[in-house]
Design a protein around this motif. Sequence first.
Motif, short mmCIF file in Angstrom:
data_model
loop_
_atom_site.label_atom_id
_atom_site.label_comp_id
_atom_site.label_asym_id
_atom_site.label_seq_id
_atom_site.Cartn_x
_atom_site.Cartn_y
_atom_site.Cartn_z
N VAL B 22 1.31 -1.74 0.24
CA VAL B 22 -0.32 -0.24 0.03
C VAL B 22 0.73 0.89 0.08
O VAL B 22 2.42 1.56 0.59
CB VAL B 22 -0.44 0.14 1.32
N GLU B 23 0.22 2.41 -0.66
CA GLU B 23 1.50 3.66 -0.31
C GLU B 23 0.99 3.99 -0.06
O GLU B 23 -0.38 4.24 0.91
CB GLU B 23 0.43 4.44 -2.28
N GLY B 24 1.64 5.68 1.19
CA GLY B 24 1.80 5.68 1.79
C GLY B 24 2.80 6.55 2.54
O GLY B 24 3.87 5.65 1.92
N ARG B 25 2.04 8.06 3.01
CA ARG B 25 3.95 8.55 3.79
C ARG B 25 4.45 8.51 5.05
O ARG B 25 4.80 8.27 5.72
CB ARG B 25 4.16 10.33 3.02
N THR B 26 3.13 8.28 5.50
CA THR B 26 3.08 7.99 7.02
C THR B 26 2.47 6.74 7.34
O THR B 26 0.97 5.80 6.85
CB THR B 26 2.59 9.10 7.94
N GLU B 29 -1.17 6.90 6.92
CA GLU B 29 -1.88 6.88 5.55
C GLU B 29 -2.01 5.67 5.18
O GLU B 29 -3.01 5.08 4.22
CB GLU B 29 -0.92 7.97 4.99
N VAL B 30 -0.39 5.09 5.39
CA VAL B 30 -0.42 3.62 4.63
C VAL B 30 -2.12 2.61 5.55
O VAL B 30 -2.37 2.41 4.94
CB VAL B 30 0.38 2.84 5.65
N THR B 32 -4.49 4.40 6.49
CA THR B 32 -5.54 4.67 5.73
C THR B 32 -6.48 4.27 4.51
O THR B 32 -7.24 3.46 3.73
CB THR B 32 -5.77 6.52 5.49
N ALA B 33 -4.94 3.80 3.34
CA ALA B 33 -5.59 3.86 1.91
C ALA B 33 -5.11 1.94 2.25
O ALA B 33 -6.34 1.28 1.39
CB ALA B 33 -4.14 3.85 1.45
N GLU B 36 -9.18 1.74 3.02
CA GLU B 36 -9.77 2.50 2.04
C GLU B 36 -10.24 1.83 0.65
O GLU B 36 -11.08 0.96 0.48
CB GLU B 36 -9.71 3.54 0.96
#
Lengths: 137, 89
Positions: B22-26, B29-30, B32-33, B36
Amino acid sequence: MGEVVVVPAAIREAMVAHARAARPEEACGLLAGDAEGRLVFCYPTTNILRSATNYTIDPTEHFRALRHAESRGWELVGAFHSHPHTEPFPSPTDVELAAEPDWIYVIVGLADPDRPVVRGFRIVDGEVTEVALRGER
Amino acid sequence: MARIKLPTVLRPHVGGSAVVEVEGRTVGEVFTALVERYPSLEPQLGGDGGLPVFVNVFLDDEDIRYLDGLDTPVDDDAEITILPAVAGG
């Protein structure tokens, strides 16, 4: 016939020794299995609650055990803990907090510390099923 | 993309996989993605209020509680391990 799990003598001894050392607090730890599902290793861990009635495995030790097990091609397949003064049957808290339906939950009962009783259970969706533990032949 | 290693109990929510990317900068965020993509994970991982206490999260070799929690930055090749607390009475 119900499920049978073979518990090597060294693993049984390690669980009982850890339980005795922690008494009167509850002891806890993790169990690793190999690719065939055989129990192969026991990780005694710290009960971060330092309690006679509850346990939580130290998360960092849990992580280290996972890494160690994976490095050998094993998986964590269960947990053990002790009931220092009562029968080794899952308490309502054990049932409520059992997160892993595929794990075996072993309890070491030390109501009589000279005669430890070791029993194993699956706990799935609040339902407890005993697993017969057998020594190595 | 960060690799997320899931415990057995969460794998049914992601089609049985042990690892998802999964993408994410924190870390937040990971997660949350992740939620989702796999909404049924939300109760397991908590909503906006942060992680439930019965979930432990390691970024590479460190418990994120000892880093910056959900604000901890995540590299592209990071490995995030989710471990349910092992507890009872």
